[in-house]
Design an enzyme around this catalytic site. Sequence first.
Site, PDB file in Angstrom:
ATOM      1  N   THR A 299       0.857  -1.182   0.000  1.00 56.23           N
ATOM      2  CA  THR A 299       0.000   0.000   0.000  1.00 56.23           C
ATOM      3  C   THR A 299       0.896   1.236   0.000  1.00 56.23           C
ATOM      4  OG1 THR A 299      -1.835   1.069   1.105  1.00 56.23           O
ATOM      5  CG2 THR A 299      -0.397  -0.209   2.516  1.00 56.23           C
ATOM      6  N   LYS A 303       3.558   1.518  -3.792  1.00 51.86           N
ATOM      7  CA  LYS A 303       2.936   0.803  -4.917  1.00 51.86           C
ATOM      8  C   LYS A 303       3.681   0.963  -6.242  1.00 51.86           C
ATOM      9  CE  LYS A 303      -1.855   0.369  -3.535  1.00 51.86           C
ATOM     10  NZ  LYS A 303      -3.249   0.621  -3.835  1.00 51.86           N
ATOM     11  N   ASP A 340      -6.061  -4.174  -7.419  1.00 48.50           N
ATOM     12  CA  ASP A 340      -6.979  -3.030  -7.267  1.00 48.50           C
ATOM     13  C   ASP A 340      -7.875  -3.010  -8.500  1.00 48.50           C
ATOM     14  OD1 ASP A 340      -6.114  -2.033  -4.873  1.00 48.50           O
ATOM     15  OD2 ASP A 340      -4.624  -0.693  -5.754  1.00 48.50           O
ATOM     16  N   GLY A 365      -5.089  10.300  -9.289  1.00 50.82           N
ATOM     17  CA  GLY A 365      -3.918   9.732  -8.602  1.00 50.82           C
ATOM     18  C   GLY A 365      -3.785   8.241  -8.878  1.00 50.82           C
ATOM     19  N   GLY A 366      -3.139   7.540  -7.938  1.00 53.28           N
ATOM     20  CA  GLY A 366      -2.848   6.118  -8.127  1.00 53.28           C
ATOM     21  C   GLY A 366      -4.097   5.267  -8.277  1.00 53.28           C
ATOM     22  N   ALA A 367      -5.077   5.449  -7.374  1.00 52.22           N
ATOM     23  CA  ALA A 367      -6.280   4.622  -7.441  1.00 52.22           C
ATOM     24  C   ALA A 367      -7.074   4.948  -8.708  1.00 52.22           C
ATOM     25  CB  ALA A 367      -7.139   4.845  -6.203  1.00 52.22           C
ATOM     26  N   PRO A 389      -6.233  20.026 -14.103  1.00 53.96           N
ATOM     27  CA  PRO A 389      -6.723  19.570 -15.410  1.00 53.96           C
ATOM     28  C   PRO A 389      -5.652  18.849 -16.234  1.00 53.96           C
ATOM     29  CG  PRO A 389      -7.412  21.829 -14.984  1.00 53.96           C
ATOM     30  CD  PRO A 389      -6.492  21.460 -13.875  1.00 53.96           C
TER      31      PRO A 389
HETATM   32  P1  NAP Z   1      -3.360   9.660  -4.500  1.00 51.60           P
HETATM   33  O1  NAP Z   1      -2.500   8.898  -5.449  1.00 51.60           O
HETATM   34  O2  NAP Z   1      -2.750  10.565  -3.515  1.00 51.60           O
HETATM   35  O3  NAP Z   1      -4.394  10.513  -5.397  1.00 51.60           O
HETATM   36  C1  NAP Z   1      -5.365  11.345  -4.817  1.00 51.60           C
HETATM   37  C2  NAP Z   1      -6.101  12.109  -5.900  1.00 51.60           C
HETATM   38  O4  NAP Z   1      -7.072  12.915  -5.239  1.00 51.60           O
HETATM   39  C3  NAP Z   1      -5.217  13.074  -6.683  1.00 51.60           C
HETATM   40  O5  NAP Z   1      -5.725  13.207  -7.974  1.00 51.60           O
HETATM   41  C4  NAP Z   1      -5.387  14.381  -5.893  1.00 51.60           C
HETATM   42  O6  NAP Z   1      -5.155  15.543  -6.631  1.00 51.60           O
HETATM   43  C5  NAP Z   1      -6.856  14.296  -5.564  1.00 51.60           C
HETATM   44  N1  NAP Z   1      -7.215  15.140  -4.445  1.00 51.60           N
HETATM   45  C6  NAP Z   1      -6.666  15.151  -3.220  1.00 51.60           C
HETATM   46  N2  NAP Z   1      -7.268  16.083  -2.449  1.00 51.60           N
HETATM   47  C7  NAP Z   1      -8.193  16.695  -3.236  1.00 51.60           C
HETATM   48  C8  NAP Z   1      -9.119  17.744  -3.026  1.00 51.60           C
HETATM   49  N3  NAP Z   1      -9.219  18.357  -1.840  1.00 51.60           N
HETATM   50  N4  NAP Z   1      -9.916  18.106  -4.050  1.00 51.60           N
HETATM   51  C9  NAP Z   1      -9.829  17.499  -5.242  1.00 51.60           C
HETATM   52  N5  NAP Z   1      -8.964  16.501  -5.516  1.00 51.60           N
HETATM   53  C10 NAP Z   1      -8.160  16.105  -4.519  1.00 51.60           C
HETATM   54  O7  NAP Z   1      -4.285   8.677  -3.657  1.00 51.60           O
HETATM   55  P2  NAP Z   1      -4.912   7.285  -4.155  1.00 51.60           P
HETATM   56  O8  NAP Z   1      -4.034   6.168  -3.784  1.00 51.60           O
HETATM   57  O9  NAP Z   1      -5.315   7.448  -5.567  1.00 51.60           O
HETATM   58  O10 NAP Z   1      -6.194   7.166  -3.202  1.00 51.60           O
HETATM   59  C11 NAP Z   1      -7.339   7.961  -3.412  1.00 51.60           C
HETATM   60  C12 NAP Z   1      -8.477   7.462  -2.523  1.00 51.60           C
HETATM   61  O11 NAP Z   1      -8.847   6.139  -2.896  1.00 51.60           O
HETATM   62  C13 NAP Z   1      -8.095   7.382  -1.045  1.00 51.60           C
HETATM   63  O12 NAP Z   1      -9.170   7.834  -0.278  1.00 51.60           O
HETATM   64  C14 NAP Z   1      -7.868   5.903  -0.806  1.00 51.60           C
HETATM   65  O13 NAP Z   1      -8.150   5.538   0.532  1.00 51.60           O
HETATM   66  C15 NAP Z   1      -8.886   5.301  -1.765  1.00 51.60           C
HETATM   67  N6  NAP Z   1      -8.520   3.935  -2.164  1.00 51.60           N
HETATM   68  C16 NAP Z   1      -9.399   2.943  -1.858  1.00 51.60           C
HETATM   69  C17 NAP Z   1      -9.115   1.647  -2.228  1.00 51.60           C
HETATM   70  C18 NAP Z   1     -10.103   0.568  -1.904  1.00 51.60           C
HETATM   71  O14 NAP Z   1      -9.729  -0.611  -1.918  1.00 51.60           O
HETATM   72  N7  NAP Z   1     -11.334   0.913  -1.619  1.00 51.60           N
HETATM   73  C19 NAP Z   1      -7.923   1.345  -2.911  1.00 51.60           C
HETATM   74  C20 NAP Z   1      -7.046   2.386  -3.201  1.00 51.60           C
HETATM   75  C21 NAP Z   1      -7.367   3.682  -2.817  1.00 51.60           C
HETATM   76  P3  NAP Z   1      -3.688  16.225  -6.640  1.00 51.60           P
HETATM   77  O15 NAP Z   1      -2.836  15.321  -7.474  1.00 51.60           O
HETATM   78  O16 NAP Z   1      -3.938  17.552  -7.217  1.00 51.60           O
HETATM   79  O17 NAP Z   1      -3.239  16.263  -5.204  1.00 51.60           O
END
Ligand code: NAP
Length: 512
Positions: A299, A303, A340, A365-367, A389
């Site tokens: 995690t 990743k 995922d 982002g990553g997810a 954007p």
């Molecule tokens: P990440 O790589 O940090 O990406 C986060 C994304 O959200 C980025 O595009 C970021 O934009 C955007 N963001 C952050 N704060 C924001 C805000 N206030 N307004 C608008 N956009 C915002 O994180 P991730 O790994 O993709 O995870 C994202 C979410 O998915 C988390 O809540 C995580 O817990 C969840 N998740 C769940 C699972 C599951 O199994 N259910 C698996 C993976 C992830 P910027 O790049 O501009 O910061």
Amino acid sequence: MASSSPFGNDRICGVVAATDAREAMRQLRRALEMTRTVELRLDWLKDGKERHEFLSRLSKLRRSATFIATCRHRDAGGRYDGPDATQLAVLGAALRAGCRWCDLEVEGLSRIPGFALDLQMQRGKWILSWHNFGRPQSAKLLRGRVSAIDSASEKRGFAATKIASQCDSLADSLNVLRAARGKRNIIAVSMGEAATAARILALREGSALAYAPMEAATAPGQISLEEMKNLYRADKLDRQTRVYGVIGNPIGHSLSPHLQNAGFQARRINAVYLPFAVKDLRDFLGAIEPLGIRGFSITLPHKQSILRHLDDCDPLAATIGAVNTVVVRNSGKLYGYNTDYVGVLRALERRIPIRGSRVLIFGAGGAARAVAFALESGGATVAVCARRPAEAKKLARAVHGEAVGRSALRREFFDAIVNATPVGMHPRENVTPLEARELNCRLVFDLIYRPRETKLLKLAARRGIETISGIEMFLAQGIAQWEIWMGERAPEKAMRAAVMLALKREEASSQK
Ligand code: NAP
């Protein structure tokens, strides 16, 4: 069968630590529901009156159990700061009240007159303990130190020796376990966040006891008695136990151990799944062989960086550029997957036909990347909207989709909207990434699972829109991992129930 341990059959030792006698008794009663070996931290009781009260209640307790009395001095990391003579008197009183063991720190040996100690040591059995709360020591220094303490312990008539040392890495924690290996009645305690896995594996690695607090962890890296017994079954692990785990930083709140261990227990597989708090990937990779790790989940924040260390990788995971599952082959080679991706598809396809759908992903982002590739491969048209954007465009291009500006959301219609941002996640549950008027769709899927029902999902439900919680993706990706490692169908019902129970308990305790 008679136990070869001087502490009896229950080698997970509950730790009772409270400032007043009443609370200490409450903890003790709870501990005795799970184990017959309990350490009583008399130094935690706030004064002599509480100690007296506690020991007098203890003497009336009609339970046969192995109690270890400890009244640790401040200079050895405890809370007791009175005279040595009183400390000895407290330990003596504890023996009279029914304790079978006393724990004395090595610092006391040089201060307490030999005759006074010999006199007390005529009763009960004694542990000589050494604590290093400072910098972790090198393997060589630690080995030398442990040998010296162990010989002093034997010479002075102590029946067991305890070494507890701070660990900043998994390698440090392996040093602690190795330094203790093969010695007489030695208790090895690896302290610190990086050492949680070593605490769980300590009994398997030859420690005579493993300590577990009754209340929530009182020091980093500790695991509660309930989790040691029921979640990790630390006293049942042996050399044949297959070790799996999750690496990340932070990792303390991961639900994956609940999910994966429930699967092992339901199928009666001799395997355990541990949390590894990993700052430096190389530190973890160095522990794979000595701990016999057969596979692991990955995690944040590893990743992407894990890819550099793999021998081979599933093509889809390589395209996504992220791996959340690794199989350690018999040769020691590492093979990576991304489940995922599977998780997204399994969670969505139960509710909408993916092929031909138009799905908006909010976040890039990553997810979001895993979701985008999953949807594209499933035949959906992917739209991406993100606060930056340029990032939305980049991801949209990678999956032959479209980038959508935020202002267009009020007018556009999608079959489904997926939130892939952390907005609305515990503890900031009162915010939503999208407003109600931007939810023009049949289904909203929020990847967040803490809380299970986010503000976004509530808004959607109020508008009559179907919802999916991130817990569905979490379960599906974890179940896919289990199946990759075990090569058989997972006991989904038991795994789901374990995660739901853990989440419910967590939600209930955060509302207290
Ligand atoms: P990440 O790589 O940090 O990406 C986060 C994304 O959200 C980025 O595009 C970021 O934009 C955007 N963001 C952050 N704060 C924001 C805000 N206030 N307004 C608008 N956009 C915002 O994180 P991730 O790994 O993709 O995870 C994202 C979410 O998915 C988390 O809540 C995580 O817990 C969840 N998740 C769940 C699972 C599951 O199994 N259910 C698996 C993976 C992830 P910027 O790049 O501009 O910061």
